[in-house]
Design an enzyme around this catalytic site. Structure first.
Site, PDB file in Angstrom:
ATOM      1  N   TRP A 202     -18.615  19.423   0.585  1.00  0.00           N
ATOM      2  CA  TRP A 202     -17.646  19.468   1.835  1.00  0.00           C
ATOM      3  C   TRP A 202     -17.755  20.823   2.537  1.00  0.00           C
ATOM      4  CZ3 TRP A 202     -16.408  14.629   2.043  1.00  0.00           C
ATOM      5  CH2 TRP A 202     -15.621  13.958   1.054  1.00  0.00           C
TER       6      TRP A 202
ATOM      7  N   ASN B   4      -3.930   2.116  12.761  1.00  0.00           N
ATOM      8  CA  ASN B   4      -4.419   2.268  11.375  1.00  0.00           C
ATOM      9  C   ASN B   4      -5.873   2.019  11.453  1.00  0.00           C
ATOM     10  OD1 ASN B   4      -4.328   2.241   8.301  1.00  0.00           O
ATOM     11  ND2 ASN B   4      -5.042   0.165   8.704  1.00  0.00           N
TER      12      ASN B   4
ATOM     13  N   TRP C 154       0.834  -1.166  -0.195  1.00  0.00           N
ATOM     14  CA  TRP C 154      -0.014  -0.092  -0.091  1.00  0.00           C
ATOM     15  C   TRP C 154       0.902   1.253  -0.032  1.00  0.00           C
ATOM     16  CZ3 TRP C 154      -4.799   0.666  -1.130  1.00  0.00           C
ATOM     17  CH2 TRP C 154      -5.865  -0.599  -1.310  1.00  0.00           C
TER      18      TRP C 154
END
Ligand SMILES: Cc1cc2nc3c(=O)[nH]c(=O)nc-3n(C[C@H](O)[C@H](O)[C@H](O)COP(=O)(O)OP(=O)(O)OC[C@H]3O[C@@H](n4cnc5c(N)ncnc54)[C@H](O)[C@@H]3O)c2cc1C
Length: 481
Positions: free
Chosen positions: A310, A346, A282
């Site tokens: 947003w 994470n 990743w």
């Protein structure tokens, strides 16, 4: 004047498996290791406060490691190209070697450095080492760039160099006299006020030796259960190597090689090891995306999201999120872990990021910038790609309508509330049943746990049902356009 080779240290603050340094030593000329603290080059993004603290420690460690090998570290402050051009003239360097970077700023700086040095007849060579693979190497069968992780990694993982990484050199030839160096202390890297970094300093050991210790500790134990345990934030089941990788204190090739060696020697490590190596994928993928799509630092990879409504700017809601005072325990624990340690697990990064962009409907730029300032592992590509992934606008993103529920996420990944209790001590004696949703606890339970909602711990700052409906309406609005 004898010629010399300058090694520019920027994203590879290490001596082992450093191809630029090794090539400089092989040149046979004296080697001048240099670090430029650059906040001036075009496109450069100044480091955040937590990264500055890490950099300060890492530079001191690198300088000590160089000194024990008869060398030193020359530090200058300014625009990299100008500083290197000056140094080349001062020391009569014939070569400048460096480890390649992949951010838009690194690409621009290396280009201008190359042009200036070419005019002066000085050799400028870039070496890999920050990544496992150069982004140009990984292409689809038809020669296009990958935008989806799984096929990217299928191709990429077969191309990785599996040879043994180079050890640190034992001696580095010094010049007869050293050019002047700025003092590390003059770079303005110290935390202000000084005490905020104290808990961070207890937790981490920046520098190359610290990086190798972390890897050894991880391979000695946690790697075995990595696959099953990596999602549970109370367990310390992941490697915590991210800041060491971000500063290049250890090469990803070293991680690759050592992990595979352990996998070959011990069957118990094979599943966890393979999963760990896939996570490194990743990191490669994020760098690959940013290199090929540099606009992604500001623009959504999925173009329809450029019209997404947003919210932006200053707000009490965002400040509550930053301080870990949202009234959602797993979110608050994560944000306080970030503040205390400069790092967050994470799984919890995904939960807090989802809360900001999907529950509060705040722009992912705001969260990305906060992480950039507060993470010791702030990595330009990983951070941007991950925020876009959570926001649903990234290349290979989770669908926007998949909105994490912080309460059920907490109940699933921190069942007994161990992680929440560690970082939100005011909830330490809440029974497991209510630890992730104190607002649902009966009054007598709150009393026994000494929790006064709205006083000792916040009531939830939003109604999640309404927030979810607003998020889905916002998504529907861009689908219509
Ligand atoms: C919103 C958000 C922001 C993030 N920002 C950053 C960042 O600025 N810097 C950063 O290094 N990581 C970032 N990540 C990815 C990931 O959370 C961290 O790499 C990981 O938690 C680091 O802990 P570790 O070293 O114990 O990881 P391990 O699980 O031990 O993984 C080993 C290494 O693989 C890489 N890695 C693992 N997961 C990812 C991932 N999802 N994306 C990219 N690389 C990964 C990291 O280099 C990591 O050190 C972010 C994730 C999210 C959801």
């Amino acid at each position: 004047m004898a010629s010399a080779t300058i090694v520019l240290f920027s994203n590879a603050l290490r001596l082992a498996d450093n191809a630029a340094l090794l090539a400089a030593i092989e040149s046979g000329d004296p080697v001048i290791p240099v670090y430029i603290f650059d906040e001036q080059s075009p496109k450069i993004r100044p480091l955040g406060a937590a990264s500055k603290w890490w950099l300060l420690q890492s530079l001191m460690a690198l300088r000590d490691d160089l000194r024990t090998r008869g060398s030193d570290l020359v530090i200058r402050c300014g625009n990299t190209t100008d500083c290197i051009a000056e140094l080349v003239a001062e020391v009569g360097a014939a070569r400048v070697f460096l480890t390649r970077g992949y951010t838009p700023a690194a690409v621009a700086t290396e280009q201008s450095l190359h042009e200036i040095l070419e005019k002066k007849n000085v050799q400028c060579r870039r070496f890999g080492g920050y990544l496992l693979l150069e982004p140009e190497m990984v292409r689809t069968k038809t020669g296009t760039k990958y935008t989806v992780f799984t096929p990217f990694w299928r191709t990429a993982s077969d191309l990785i160099d599996t040879t043994e990484p180079q050890p640190a050199p034992s001696n580095i030839l010094a010049p007869e006299s050293w050019p002047t160096s700025d003092d590390i202390g003059s770079l303005g890297l110290e935390p202000k006020p000084a005490h905020w970094a104290a808990p961070i300093a207890v937790h981490w050991h920046p520098g190359e030796a610290g990086a190798h210790e972390r890897l050894a500790d991880f391979l000695d134990g946690p790697v075995q259960t990595y696959k099953q345990a990596r999602d549970f934030p109370a367990t310390d089941a992941t490697s915590s190597l991210s800041p060491h990788l971000a500063f290049g204190e250890i090469s990803p090739r070293t991680l690759w090689f050592e992990t595979r060696k352990h996998m070959a020697a011990d069957e118990a490590v094979s599943t966890g090891g393979a999963h760990f190596l896939r996570e490194l994928g990743w990191r490669e993928f994020s760098a690959h995306l940013l290199f090929h799509f540099p606009d992604m630092q500001t623009q959504p990879m999925r173009k329809q999201f450029s019209k997404f409504p947003w919210r932006e700017g200053d707000s009490d809601l965002v400040r509550a999120w930053q301080k870990g005072q949202t009234g959602f325990p797993i979110v608050d624990a994560g944000m306080r872990q970030l503040w205390q340690l400069g790092w967050m697990h994470n799984r919890v990064r995904m939960i807090v990021a989802s809360f900001l962009v999907k529950d509060l409907l705040w722009h992912w730029h705001e969260g990305e910038a906060w992480f950039w300032d507060t993470l010791v592992d702030a990595d330009f590509a990983n951070n941007i790609a991950s925020w876009q992934w959570v926001a649903g606008c990234g290349a290979d993103a989770s669908p926007y309508f998949r909105i994490f529920n912080p309460t059920t996420q907490g109940e699933k990944f921190d069942k007994a509330g161990e992680y929440v209790r560690r970082f939100v001590p005011e909830l330490a004696t809440m029974p497991d049943k209510y630890i992730h949703c104190p607002v649902s606890a009966p009054e007598r339970v709150l009393k026994m746990a000494d929790v006064k909602l709205g006083e000792t711990y916040p009531v939830p700052i939003i109604d999640r049902q309404q927030a979810r409906a607003a998020a889905l309406a916002a998504l529907a609005s861009i689908k219509k356009t």
